[in-house]
Design a protein around this motif. Structure first.
Motif, short mmCIF file in Angstrom:
data_model
loop_
_atom_site.label_atom_id
_atom_site.label_comp_id
_atom_site.label_asym_id
_atom_site.label_seq_id
_atom_site.Cartn_x
_atom_site.Cartn_y
_atom_site.Cartn_z
N ALA A 10 0.95 -1.04 0.07
CA ALA A 10 0.08 0.07 0.08
C ALA A 10 0.93 1.38 -0.14
CB ALA A 10 -1.09 -0.23 1.33
N VAL A 11 1.90 1.25 0.57
CA VAL A 11 2.64 2.30 0.82
C VAL A 11 3.45 2.41 -0.64
CG1 VAL A 11 4.89 3.36 1.90
CG2 VAL A 11 3.40 2.11 3.28
N ALA A 12 3.88 1.43 -0.96
CA ALA A 12 4.85 1.46 -2.60
C ALA A 12 4.01 2.12 -3.59
CB ALA A 12 5.17 0.09 -2.75
N VAL A 13 2.69 2.05 -3.40
CA VAL A 13 1.76 2.42 -4.75
C VAL A 13 1.13 3.66 -4.13
CG1 VAL A 13 1.90 0.25 -5.79
CG2 VAL A 13 0.03 0.88 -4.08
N ARG A 14 1.24 4.27 -2.95
CA ARG A 14 0.59 5.32 -2.86
C ARG A 14 0.56 6.57 -3.71
NH1 ARG A 14 1.85 7.17 3.11
NH2 ARG A 14 0.66 5.17 3.35
N PRO A 15 -0.51 7.08 -4.27
CA PRO A 15 -0.39 7.96 -5.55
C PRO A 15 0.32 9.23 -4.95
CG PRO A 15 -2.46 6.87 -5.60
CD PRO A 15 -1.88 6.46 -4.09
N ALA A 22 4.74 6.59 -8.10
CA ALA A 22 6.04 6.88 -8.43
C ALA A 22 6.76 5.56 -9.04
CB ALA A 22 6.72 6.90 -6.79
N LEU A 23 6.22 4.45 -9.01
CA LEU A 23 6.87 3.29 -9.73
C LEU A 23 6.57 3.58 -11.45
CD1 LEU A 23 7.84 0.47 -10.76
CD2 LEU A 23 5.43 -0.40 -10.43
N TRP A 24 5.40 4.06 -11.87
CA TRP A 24 5.52 4.23 -13.14
C TRP A 24 6.00 5.46 -13.74
CZ3 TRP A 24 4.43 -0.14 -15.19
CH2 TRP A 24 3.73 -0.89 -14.82
N ASP A 25 6.30 6.63 -12.94
CA ASP A 25 6.73 7.73 -13.36
C ASP A 25 8.33 7.38 -13.38
OD1 ASP A 25 4.60 9.57 -13.99
OD2 ASP A 25 4.75 10.43 -11.95
N ASN A 26 8.82 6.78 -12.54
CA ASN A 26 10.21 6.25 -12.54
C ASN A 26 10.57 5.78 -13.56
OD1 ASN A 26 10.52 7.65 -10.23
ND2 ASN A 26 10.42 6.15 -8.73
N ALA A 27 9.83 4.45 -13.97
CA ALA A 27 10.14 3.62 -14.96
C ALA A 27 10.10 4.41 -16.49
CB ALA A 27 9.18 2.31 -15.16
N ARG A 28 9.03 5.24 -16.40
CA ARG A 28 9.04 6.16 -17.80
C ARG A 28 10.22 7.04 -17.98
NH1 ARG A 28 3.41 6.84 -16.20
NH2 ARG A 28 1.82 5.71 -17.65
N ALA A 29 10.46 7.74 -16.83
CA ALA A 29 11.88 8.33 -16.80
C ALA A 29 12.94 7.63 -17.31
CB ALA A 29 11.84 9.22 -15.35
N LEU A 30 13.18 6.50 -16.73
CA LEU A 30 14.30 5.78 -17.05
C LEU A 30 14.22 5.13 -18.45
CD1 LEU A 30 14.44 3.16 -13.88
CD2 LEU A 30 16.03 5.18 -14.43
N PHE A 195 5.23 -7.56 -6.48
CA PHE A 195 5.67 -6.77 -7.58
C PHE A 195 5.44 -5.18 -7.11
CE2 PHE A 195 4.18 -3.86 -11.22
CZ PHE A 195 5.24 -3.98 -11.99
N LEU A 196 4.56 -4.95 -6.23
CA LEU A 196 4.39 -3.67 -5.57
C LEU A 196 5.42 -3.13 -4.73
CD1 LEU A 196 0.42 -3.70 -5.09
CD2 LEU A 196 1.77 -2.78 -6.93
N ALA A 197 5.97 -4.28 -3.87
CA ALA A 197 7.07 -3.70 -2.94
C ALA A 197 7.85 -4.87 -2.89
CB ALA A 197 6.58 -3.61 -1.62
N PRO A 198 8.91 -5.12 -3.93
CA PRO A 198 9.65 -6.32 -4.14
C PRO A 198 10.62 -6.37 -2.99
CG PRO A 198 10.07 -4.59 -5.71
CD PRO A 198 8.83 -4.04 -5.22
N SER A 199 10.89 -7.47 -2.59
CA SER A 199 11.99 -7.56 -1.31
C SER A 199 13.35 -7.66 -2.18
CB SER A 199 11.80 -9.06 -0.86
OG SER A 199 12.11 -10.02 -1.70
N VAL A 200 14.32 -7.67 -1.38
CA VAL A 200 15.65 -7.78 -1.83
C VAL A 200 15.94 -8.80 -2.54
CG1 VAL A 200 18.04 -7.70 -1.13
CG2 VAL A 200 16.58 -6.11 0.19
N ARG A 201 15.43 -9.92 -2.27
CA ARG A 201 15.59 -11.24 -2.96
C ARG A 201 14.92 -10.85 -4.29
NH1 ARG A 201 14.28 -16.58 0.28
NH2 ARG A 201 15.86 -15.54 1.32
N ALA A 269 12.89 -0.77 -10.73
CA ALA A 269 12.49 0.72 -10.83
C ALA A 269 12.17 0.89 -9.37
CB ALA A 269 11.45 0.88 -11.71
N PRO A 270 12.75 2.02 -8.91
CA PRO A 270 12.40 2.57 -7.62
C PRO A 270 10.90 2.91 -7.44
CG PRO A 270 14.05 3.88 -8.47
CD PRO A 270 13.58 2.88 -9.51
N ARG A 271 10.55 2.54 -6.27
CA ARG A 271 9.01 2.78 -5.71
C ARG A 271 8.75 4.12 -4.89
NH1 ARG A 271 9.52 -1.69 -8.84
NH2 ARG A 271 7.78 -3.07 -9.01
N THR A 272 9.74 4.81 -4.85
CA THR A 272 9.77 6.09 -4.18
C THR A 272 9.87 7.28 -5.26
OG1 THR A 272 11.89 6.05 -3.39
CG2 THR A 272 10.26 5.20 -1.79
N ARG A 273 9.34 8.42 -4.69
CA ARG A 273 9.31 9.48 -5.71
C ARG A 273 10.52 10.32 -5.60
NH1 ARG A 273 6.07 11.63 -9.17
NH2 ARG A 273 4.38 9.94 -8.52
#
Length: 352
Positions: A10-15, A22-30, A195-201, A269-273
């Motif tokens: 929920a935190v990872a995809v909070r608009p 953030a995920l999709w904006d970061n992915a698009r930017a990359l 997928f929303l908040a992938p672990s280190v593994r 891709a980062p999940r934070t803005r």
């Protein structure tokens, strides 16, 4: 009791304000950074280092963009209102073609080549392809296995000489990536915790998959049958001097590699803005403007002065950063909004 694992997604995809994630904006930017970087390397190829990096970037950056586009595409019935929304891309393409006419006039070239509007100018093929994919999606979605049929079409169209008119070959060949994005979201990937908040593994596995896929491209480049044209998706097998078996095998392999690299990048891709995340809102602006800038730079003595090698990679990376930051900010986005969102041209056709 609420656990950490249920909170993280929920935190990872909070608009952010405005509903952006953030995920999709970061992915698009990359991805737009990779697009500009790849185009910057276009005329600097020749050394092993540049050719390898160029091939790895081209193996997945456009497929990944189409995956993201498919993720947000709607397969609802194509009514008049939806058609007008999709037609934005067509109007943007025509307006951008007018810009290329001006550029050709300014550089002393024939403003209206024989292929004018039939073959989109350089990077503009993507707009035509995306328009056609959005147009087809509501009908493809009704089929029993649209993704499987799209893969079969991608492999089979290489047996024909479809050509580049109206971006036909690329539209057919790249359709699986667009459908994959739409299909995976429909199957709940947008709600999967891993997928929303992938672990280190999970991130480590994605990094390993990206490295293996990149290594596979390098191995393919060592094969006698290999041609960089396989990464452009615009020629039939005969046009690449491949027989049917070689063509299907190589295109199928590139298809799998591109899908693996696309999914790996989205996991990584980062999940934070960040401050640069806002570029993800203006990727179309960057896409439209960077082409003419690079085209003009190619006509300067600097283009011939840079030897193919590590220096070319460094300069192309710096150019990508400068163009993405300079063209992907809110000010340029607002100024170019009549081009990227040409509602003014469609207003009279809008349904009541």
């Amino acid at each position: 009791m609420t656990t950490a694992s249920t909170i993280r997604p929920a935190v990872a995809v909070r608009p952010a304000p405005g509903g952006r994630i953030a995920l999709w904006d970061n992915a698009r930017a990359l991805l737009i950074g990779l697009v500009v970087f790849g185009h910057g390397l276009e005329s600097m190829r020749g050394s092993t280092s540049v050719d390898v990096v160029y091939a790895v970037v081209y193996a997945f950056h456009v497929p990944a963009f189409l995956f993201v586009s498919g993720w947000f595409a709607r397969a609802d019935r194509l009514d008049a209102k939806a058609l007008l929304g999709t037609s934005r891309l067509l109007v943007t393409w025509l307006l951008a073609e007018a810009g290329w006419v001006v550029l050709r006039l300014a550089t002393g070239e024939p403003p209206f080549p024989g292929s004018f509007l039939v073959v989109p100018s350089w990077t503009l093929w993507f707009l035509v392809t995306l328009f056609l994919m959005r147009l087809l999606l509501p009908y493809l979605a009704r089929l029993r296995a649209p993704l499987v049929l799209a893969v079969v079409a991608t492999l089979g169209v290489g047996l024909l000489d479809v050509g580049t008119a109206f971006s036909a070959s690329r539209t057919i060949c790249l359709l699986p990536f667009f459908l994959l994005g739409w299909w995976l979201r429909g199957r709940g990937l947008d709600r999967a915790a891993w997928f929303l908040a992938p672990s280190v593994r999970v991130r480590a596995a994605a990094g390993a998959a990206m490295a293996v896929a990149a290594g596979a491209i390098v191995l393919l480049m060592r094969q006698d049958a290999w041609t960089t044209q396989l990464l452009f998706w615009r020629r039939g097998y005969a046009g690449m001097d491949l027989d049917a078996v070689e063509g299907v095998a190589l295109r199928g392999t590139v298809l799998v590699i591109a899908a693996v690299m696309t999914l790996a990048l989205l996991v990584l891709a980062p999940r934070t803005r960040f401050r640069w995340s806002s570029v993800g809102q203006h990727t179309l602006t960057v896409y439209l403007l960077h082409g003419p800038v690079i085209e003009l730079l190619r006509r300067t003595p600097l283009d011939d002065a840079v030897p193919s090698g590590p220096l070319a990679l460094l300069l192309a990376a710096l150019l990508a950063v400068v163009l993405v930051v300079g063209l992907g900010n809110d000010l340029v986005g607002r100024l170019l909004k009549p081009l990227t969102e040409p509602d003014w041209a469609l207003r009279r056709l809008s349904p009541s």
